[in-house]
Design a protein around this motif. Structure first.
Motif, mmCIF file in Angstrom:
data_model
loop_
_atom_site.group_PDB
_atom_site.id
_atom_site.type_symbol
_atom_site.label_atom_id
_atom_site.label_comp_id
_atom_site.label_asym_id
_atom_site.label_seq_id
_atom_site.Cartn_x
_atom_site.Cartn_y
_atom_site.Cartn_z
ATOM 1 N N SER A 10 0.624 -1.265 0.018
ATOM 2 C CA SER A 10 -0.016 -0.031 0.143
ATOM 3 C C SER A 10 0.840 1.129 -0.258
ATOM 4 C CB SER A 10 -0.853 -0.025 1.277
ATOM 5 O OG SER A 10 -1.753 -1.134 1.210
ATOM 6 N N ALA A 39 -7.451 -4.835 -12.191
ATOM 7 C CA ALA A 39 -8.161 -4.109 -11.357
ATOM 8 C C ALA A 39 -9.775 -4.873 -11.005
ATOM 9 C CB ALA A 39 -8.238 -2.721 -11.600
ATOM 10 N N PRO A 87 -4.216 6.437 -7.918
ATOM 11 C CA PRO A 87 -5.150 5.345 -7.463
ATOM 12 C C PRO A 87 -5.476 4.492 -8.403
ATOM 13 C CG PRO A 87 -5.478 7.730 -6.653
ATOM 14 C CD PRO A 87 -4.494 7.825 -7.863
ATOM 15 N N THR A 90 -4.091 0.857 -9.043
ATOM 16 C CA THR A 90 -4.336 -0.405 -8.012
ATOM 17 C C THR A 90 -4.759 -1.388 -8.801
ATOM 18 O OG1 THR A 90 -4.992 1.418 -6.127
ATOM 19 C CG2 THR A 90 -6.011 -0.613 -6.062
ATOM 20 N N THR A 121 -1.939 -1.442 -3.777
ATOM 21 C CA THR A 121 -2.990 -0.528 -3.387
ATOM 22 C C THR A 121 -2.441 1.068 -3.300
ATOM 23 O OG1 THR A 121 -3.990 -2.109 -2.270
ATOM 24 C CG2 THR A 121 -4.909 0.035 -1.970
ATOM 25 N N VAL A 122 -2.897 1.995 -4.377
ATOM 26 C CA VAL A 122 -2.642 3.283 -4.071
ATOM 27 C C VAL A 122 -3.758 4.124 -3.733
ATOM 28 C CG1 VAL A 122 -1.616 5.214 -5.334
ATOM 29 C CG2 VAL A 122 -1.127 2.890 -6.374
ATOM 30 N N SER A 123 -3.602 4.612 -2.359
ATOM 31 C CA SER A 123 -4.488 5.148 -1.666
ATOM 32 C C SER A 123 -4.247 6.232 -0.754
ATOM 33 C CB SER A 123 -5.839 4.427 -1.165
ATOM 34 O OG SER A 123 -6.752 5.023 -0.479
#
Length: 124
Positions: A10, A39, A87, A90, A121-123
């Motif tokens: 992440s 995704a 994002p 992801t 996960t890009v958040s």
């Protein structure tokens, strides 16, 4: 043929990750190795591939300038350096191997062998 992907995790938008794909059970130099991603709710797509014959590379348009694929033949490992993550990046990332000599063809048509995926996960 065995392929082991690692390095997912992440990260916040703008961050970086490096994925590794270690291969065994086949002559690494003869194969084109690639990274695909899937995704939620979307089809698997080719992200980047590197040719086993001449080292040429292919990148999907959305990752050009942000991702870099490289290989270390001595370690039977292909890397995917991912910078300026978004994002939209992801996904579960899979590495695969194929006998096509052409990186673009491999990424567009698919590969022959696959490893288990690693989640990115890009958040914020």
């Amino acid at each position: 043929v065995q392929l082991q992907a690692s390095g997912g995790g992440s990260v916040q938008p703008g961050g970086s990750l490096r994925l590794s794909c270690t291969a065994s059970g086949f002559t690494f130099n003869y194969y084109t190795i690639g990274w695909f991603r899937q995704a939620p709710g979307k089809e698997r797509e080719g992200v980047s591939c590197i040719s086993g014959s001449d080292g040429s590379t292919y990148y999907e348009d959305s990752v050009k300038g942000r991702f870099t694929i490289s290989k270390d033949n001595a370690k039977n490992t292909v890397y995917l350096q991912m910078n300026r993550l978004e994002p939209e990046d992801t996904a579960v990332y899979y590495c695969g191997a194929g006998l096509s000599d052409y990186a673009e063809e491999a990424c567009l048509d698919g590969l022959d062998y696959w490893g288990k995926g690693t989640l990115v996960t890009v958040s914020s």
